[in-house]
Design an enzyme around this catalytic site. Structure first.
Site, PDB file in Angstrom:
ATOM      1  N   GLY A  78     -31.136  42.948 -49.860  1.00 58.62           N
ATOM      2  CA  GLY A  78     -30.906  44.305 -50.357  1.00 58.62           C
ATOM      3  C   GLY A  78     -31.241  44.463 -51.830  1.00 58.62           C
ATOM      4  O   GLY A  78     -31.729  45.511 -52.233  1.00 58.62           O
ATOM      5  N   PHE A  79     -30.993  43.420 -52.599  1.00 66.31           N
ATOM      6  CA  PHE A  79     -31.176  43.564 -54.052  1.00 66.31           C
ATOM      7  C   PHE A  79     -31.651  42.256 -54.658  1.00 66.31           C
ATOM      8  O   PHE A  79     -31.271  41.175 -54.185  1.00 66.31           O
ATOM      9  CB  PHE A  79     -29.843  43.968 -54.708  1.00 66.31           C
ATOM     10  CG  PHE A  79     -29.300  45.252 -54.163  1.00 66.31           C
ATOM     11  CD1 PHE A  79     -29.719  46.477 -54.655  1.00 66.31           C
ATOM     12  CD2 PHE A  79     -28.398  45.238 -53.094  1.00 66.31           C
ATOM     13  CE1 PHE A  79     -29.249  47.667 -54.114  1.00 66.31           C
ATOM     14  CE2 PHE A  79     -27.920  46.422 -52.544  1.00 66.31           C
ATOM     15  CZ  PHE A  79     -28.342  47.644 -53.061  1.00 66.31           C
TER      16      PHE A  79
ATOM     17  N   GLY B  58     -37.664  36.419 -57.734  1.00 68.53           N
ATOM     18  CA  GLY B  58     -37.814  37.744 -58.318  1.00 68.53           C
ATOM     19  C   GLY B  58     -37.463  37.670 -59.785  1.00 68.53           C
ATOM     20  O   GLY B  58     -38.329  37.527 -60.657  1.00 68.53           O
ATOM     21  N   SER B  59     -36.157  37.696 -60.064  1.00 64.96           N
ATOM     22  CA  SER B  59     -35.751  37.627 -61.470  1.00 64.96           C
ATOM     23  C   SER B  59     -36.118  36.295 -62.095  1.00 64.96           C
ATOM     24  O   SER B  59     -36.382  36.231 -63.300  1.00 64.96           O
ATOM     25  CB  SER B  59     -34.259  37.935 -61.621  1.00 64.96           C
ATOM     26  OG  SER B  59     -33.547  37.492 -60.525  1.00 64.96           O
TER      27      SER B  59
ATOM     28  N   MET C  76     -37.287  44.067 -44.165  1.00 67.29           N
ATOM     29  CA  MET C  76     -35.832  44.252 -44.005  1.00 67.29           C
ATOM     30  C   MET C  76     -35.625  45.649 -43.454  1.00 67.29           C
ATOM     31  O   MET C  76     -35.168  46.571 -44.145  1.00 67.29           O
ATOM     32  CB  MET C  76     -35.147  44.065 -45.364  1.00 67.29           C
ATOM     33  CG  MET C  76     -35.111  42.611 -45.785  1.00 67.29           C
ATOM     34  SD  MET C  76     -34.814  42.385 -47.553  1.00 67.29           S
ATOM     35  CE  MET C  76     -36.488  42.530 -48.153  1.00 67.29           C
TER      36      MET C  76
ATOM     37  N   ASP D 207     -35.112  32.491 -50.197  1.00 66.75           N
ATOM     38  CA  ASP D 207     -35.190  33.785 -50.898  1.00 66.75           C
ATOM     39  C   ASP D 207     -33.804  34.204 -51.365  1.00 66.75           C
ATOM     40  O   ASP D 207     -32.917  34.447 -50.551  1.00 66.75           O
ATOM     41  CB  ASP D 207     -35.756  34.814 -49.902  1.00 66.75           C
ATOM     42  CG  ASP D 207     -35.998  36.181 -50.514  1.00 66.75           C
ATOM     43  OD1 ASP D 207     -35.816  36.340 -51.734  1.00 66.75           O
ATOM     44  OD2 ASP D 207     -36.372  37.091 -49.750  1.00 66.75           O
ATOM     45  N   GLY D 208     -33.658  34.290 -52.680  1.00 68.66           N
ATOM     46  CA  GLY D 208     -32.424  34.819 -53.255  1.00 68.66           C
ATOM     47  C   GLY D 208     -31.790  33.861 -54.246  1.00 68.66           C
ATOM     48  O   GLY D 208     -31.399  32.754 -53.878  1.00 68.66           O
ATOM     49  N   GLY D 209     -31.774  34.268 -55.499  1.00 71.15           N
ATOM     50  CA  GLY D 209     -31.095  33.466 -56.518  1.00 71.15           C
ATOM     51  C   GLY D 209     -31.784  32.151 -56.837  1.00 71.15           C
ATOM     52  O   GLY D 209     -31.134  31.204 -57.289  1.00 71.15           O
TER      53      GLY D 209
ATOM     54  N   GLY E  48     -31.764  39.767 -58.095  1.00 69.78           N
ATOM     55  CA  GLY E  48     -30.836  39.446 -59.184  1.00 69.78           C
ATOM     56  C   GLY E  48     -29.448  39.027 -58.739  1.00 69.78           C
ATOM     57  O   GLY E  48     -28.531  38.963 -59.552  1.00 69.78           O
TER      58      GLY E  48
ATOM     59  N   HIS F 193     -44.652  38.107 -52.793  1.00 69.81           N
ATOM     60  CA  HIS F 193     -43.572  38.447 -51.865  1.00 69.81           C
ATOM     61  C   HIS F 193     -43.266  39.940 -51.990  1.00 69.81           C
ATOM     62  O   HIS F 193     -42.953  40.442 -53.069  1.00 69.81           O
ATOM     63  CB  HIS F 193     -42.336  37.612 -52.210  1.00 69.81           C
ATOM     64  CG  HIS F 193     -41.218  37.727 -51.231  1.00 69.81           C
ATOM     65  ND1 HIS F 193     -41.168  37.014 -50.049  1.00 69.81           N
ATOM     66  CD2 HIS F 193     -40.092  38.478 -51.258  1.00 69.81           C
ATOM     67  CE1 HIS F 193     -40.065  37.315 -49.391  1.00 69.81           C
ATOM     68  NE2 HIS F 193     -39.388  38.205 -50.103  1.00 69.81           N
TER      69      HIS F 193
ATOM     70  N   SER G 224     -41.356  37.668 -56.079  1.00 71.61           N
ATOM     71  CA  SER G 224     -41.007  38.943 -55.444  1.00 71.61           C
ATOM     72  C   SER G 224     -41.264  40.088 -56.413  1.00 71.61           C
ATOM     73  O   SER G 224     -40.613  40.190 -57.463  1.00 71.61           O
ATOM     74  CB  SER G 224     -39.534  38.942 -55.036  1.00 71.61           C
ATOM     75  OG  SER G 224     -39.137  40.277 -54.793  1.00 71.61           O
TER      76      SER G 224
ATOM     77  N   HIS H 240     -41.845  40.739 -46.361  1.00 73.55           N
ATOM     78  CA  HIS H 240     -40.495  40.503 -45.830  1.00 73.55           C
ATOM     79  C   HIS H 240     -39.925  41.846 -45.374  1.00 73.55           C
ATOM     80  O   HIS H 240     -39.564  42.686 -46.189  1.00 73.55           O
ATOM     81  CB  HIS H 240     -39.661  39.876 -46.965  1.00 73.55           C
ATOM     82  CG  HIS H 240     -38.234  39.624 -46.624  1.00 73.55           C
ATOM     83  ND1 HIS H 240     -37.303  39.239 -47.576  1.00 73.55           N
ATOM     84  CD2 HIS H 240     -37.549  39.673 -45.448  1.00 73.55           C
ATOM     85  CE1 HIS H 240     -36.126  39.085 -47.002  1.00 73.55           C
ATOM     86  NE2 HIS H 240     -36.251  39.347 -45.716  1.00 73.55           N
TER      87      HIS H 240
ATOM     88  N   MET I  12     -37.715  47.451 -47.658  1.00 73.08           N
ATOM     89  CA  MET I  12     -36.340  47.805 -47.264  1.00 73.08           C
ATOM     90  C   MET I  12     -36.308  49.266 -46.843  1.00 73.08           C
ATOM     91  O   MET I  12     -36.954  50.106 -47.481  1.00 73.08           O
ATOM     92  CB  MET I  12     -35.385  47.600 -48.434  1.00 73.08           C
ATOM     93  CG  MET I  12     -35.408  46.192 -48.993  1.00 73.08           C
ATOM     94  SD  MET I  12     -34.115  45.978 -50.228  1.00 73.08           S
ATOM     95  CE  MET I  12     -34.617  44.400 -50.940  1.00 73.08           C
TER      96      MET I  12
ATOM     97  N   MET J 149     -32.455  33.107 -46.055  1.00 73.42           N
ATOM     98  CA  MET J 149     -31.917  34.026 -47.064  1.00 73.42           C
ATOM     99  C   MET J 149     -30.725  33.358 -47.742  1.00 73.42           C
ATOM    100  O   MET J 149     -29.750  33.002 -47.085  1.00 73.42           O
ATOM    101  CB  MET J 149     -31.447  35.327 -46.406  1.00 73.42           C
ATOM    102  CG  MET J 149     -32.537  36.252 -45.895  1.00 73.42           C
ATOM    103  SD  MET J 149     -33.721  36.808 -47.127  1.00 73.42           S
ATOM    104  CE  MET J 149     -32.686  37.528 -48.399  1.00 73.42           C
TER     105      MET J 149
ATOM    106  N   ASP K 252     -40.963  42.941 -50.705  1.00 78.75           N
ATOM    107  CA  ASP K 252     -39.682  43.223 -50.056  1.00 78.75           C
ATOM    108  C   ASP K 252     -39.642  44.659 -49.551  1.00 78.75           C
ATOM    109  O   ASP K 252     -39.485  45.602 -50.327  1.00 78.75           O
ATOM    110  CB  ASP K 252     -38.537  42.996 -51.056  1.00 78.75           C
ATOM    111  CG  ASP K 252     -38.260  41.517 -51.259  1.00 78.75           C
ATOM    112  OD1 ASP K 252     -38.076  40.808 -50.250  1.00 78.75           O
ATOM    113  OD2 ASP K 252     -38.237  41.076 -52.416  1.00 78.75           O
TER     114      ASP K 252
HETATM  115  C1  DX5 Z   1     -33.443  40.340 -51.499  1.00 80.99           C
HETATM  116  C2  DX5 Z   1     -34.940  40.122 -51.468  1.00 80.99           C
HETATM  117  C3  DX5 Z   1     -35.406  39.094 -52.422  1.00 80.99           C
HETATM  118  C4  DX5 Z   1     -35.140  39.403 -53.871  1.00 80.99           C
HETATM  119  C5  DX5 Z   1     -35.155  38.120 -54.613  1.00 80.99           C
HETATM  120  O1  DX5 Z   1     -33.114  41.188 -50.469  1.00 80.99           O
HETATM  121  O2  DX5 Z   1     -35.349  39.713 -50.181  1.00 80.99           O
HETATM  122  O3  DX5 Z   1     -36.773  38.785 -52.203  1.00 80.99           O
HETATM  123  O4  DX5 Z   1     -36.079  40.276 -54.430  1.00 80.99           O
HETATM  124  O5  DX5 Z   1     -34.747  38.359 -55.923  1.00 80.99           O
HETATM  125  P1  DX5 Z   1     -34.097  37.218 -56.823  1.00 80.99           P
HETATM  126  O6  DX5 Z   1     -35.065  36.074 -56.872  1.00 80.99           O
HETATM  127  O7  DX5 Z   1     -33.904  37.895 -58.137  1.00 80.99           O
HETATM  128  O8  DX5 Z   1     -32.803  36.809 -56.172  1.00 80.99           O
HETATM  129 ZN    ZN Z   2     -37.406  38.906 -49.847  1.00 75.13          ZN
END
Ligand code: DX5
Ligand code: ZN
Length: 230
Positions: free
Chosen positions: A147-148, A203-204, A70, A180-182, A150, A35, A10, A68, A39, A142, A37
């Site tokens: 939204g964010f 992402g992170s 959102m 997606d996420g963490g 990390g 990816h 991401s 993606h 928003m 998800m 994102d």
């Molecule tokens: C959250 C996004 C994710 C996010 C993933 O709303 O859809 O794609 O960037 O970031 P990490 O992998 O750091 O959780």
């Molecule tokens: Zn995403």
């Protein structure tokens, strides 16, 4: 469903001032998708990337763009993202008013030659996806509230992957299941792939790693090793 797990880094966690450099890094690291994102500050609290950046990304990389959305009312802006070159387009089912809107989303993405995907927030009933499993190319689970980047993985998200995976075995064996996420190499990549996930957004997990290039391979390997084999 089997084969190596795909990794979709991401770029929300990339260095936007050096985005082209970071895209080259993803190419070098063997990322499968990018990816993106999107928003809108309404469907989710944050405001990020939009159409102009998708267009620019399309010009500089051959990696498929995994977009993606959102955003509220995804049908209103869908053609912009398709024209900009999105390869996979994921909409939130809770942002689409009714079944007819979901069908319209899927049809328009397909007619444009792109791949339709659906997702939903972690507190939405996963059963709402069931009527569309046979008709989409990917479902995105998800594992954080969108939204964010990390955020920490929401424990138990792997159970939703398992449910979708069991539907897919019967209704759409080629369905990609993305999470997606963490997602990280040490635990969560394996956890979700053991339940049938085969595309991992990170992402992170990629961009905050000491060595993002080897992080891509490490995430893929952790996921692939954990995949069920029968
Ligand atoms: C959250 C996004 C994710 C996010 C993933 O709303 O859809 O794609 O960037 O970031 P990490 O992998 O750091 O959780
Ligand atoms: Zn995403």
């Amino acid at each position: 469903m089997f084969g190596d797990v795909k990794v979709s880094p991401s770029i929300l966690s990339a260095d936007f001032m050096n985005l082209e450099r970071d895209i080259r890094m993803l190419e070098e690291g063997g990322a499968d998708f990018v990816h993106v994102d999107v928003m809108d500050g309404h469907f989710v609290p944050n405001l990020t990337i939009g159409v102009p950046l998708v267009k620019q990304l399309k010009k500089i990389t051959k990696l498929p763009l995994d977009v993606h959305l959102m955003i509220s009312n995804p049908l209103e802006q869908l053609s912009w993202y398709l024209d900009a070159g999105a390869d996979i387009v994921t909409a939130h089912i809770e942002a689409l008013d009714d079944e007819a809107c979901v069908r319209e989303f899927i049809d328009r993405v397909r007619k444009a030659g792109a791949r339709p995907a659906l997702t939903l927030k972690p507190d939405c009933d996963v059963e709402t996806l069931h009527p569309f499993i046979a008709d989409v190319d990917m479902v995105l689970v998800m594992s954080v509230f969108p939204g964010f980047s990390g955020q920490s993985y929401i424990e138990g998200s792997e159970d939703r992957v398992g449910i979708i995976s069991s539907w897919a075995r019967e209704l759409n064996p080629g369905l990609m299941i993305e999470v997606d996420g963490g997602i990280g190499v040490s635990r969560t990549a394996g956890l979700v792939c053991a339940q049938g996930a085969d595309v991992l957004v990170a992402g992170s997990g990629v961009f905050a790693a000491d060595d993002p290039i080897s992080a891509i391979a490490a995430i893929r390997e952790a996921g692939t090793k954990a995949q069920p084999r029968c």
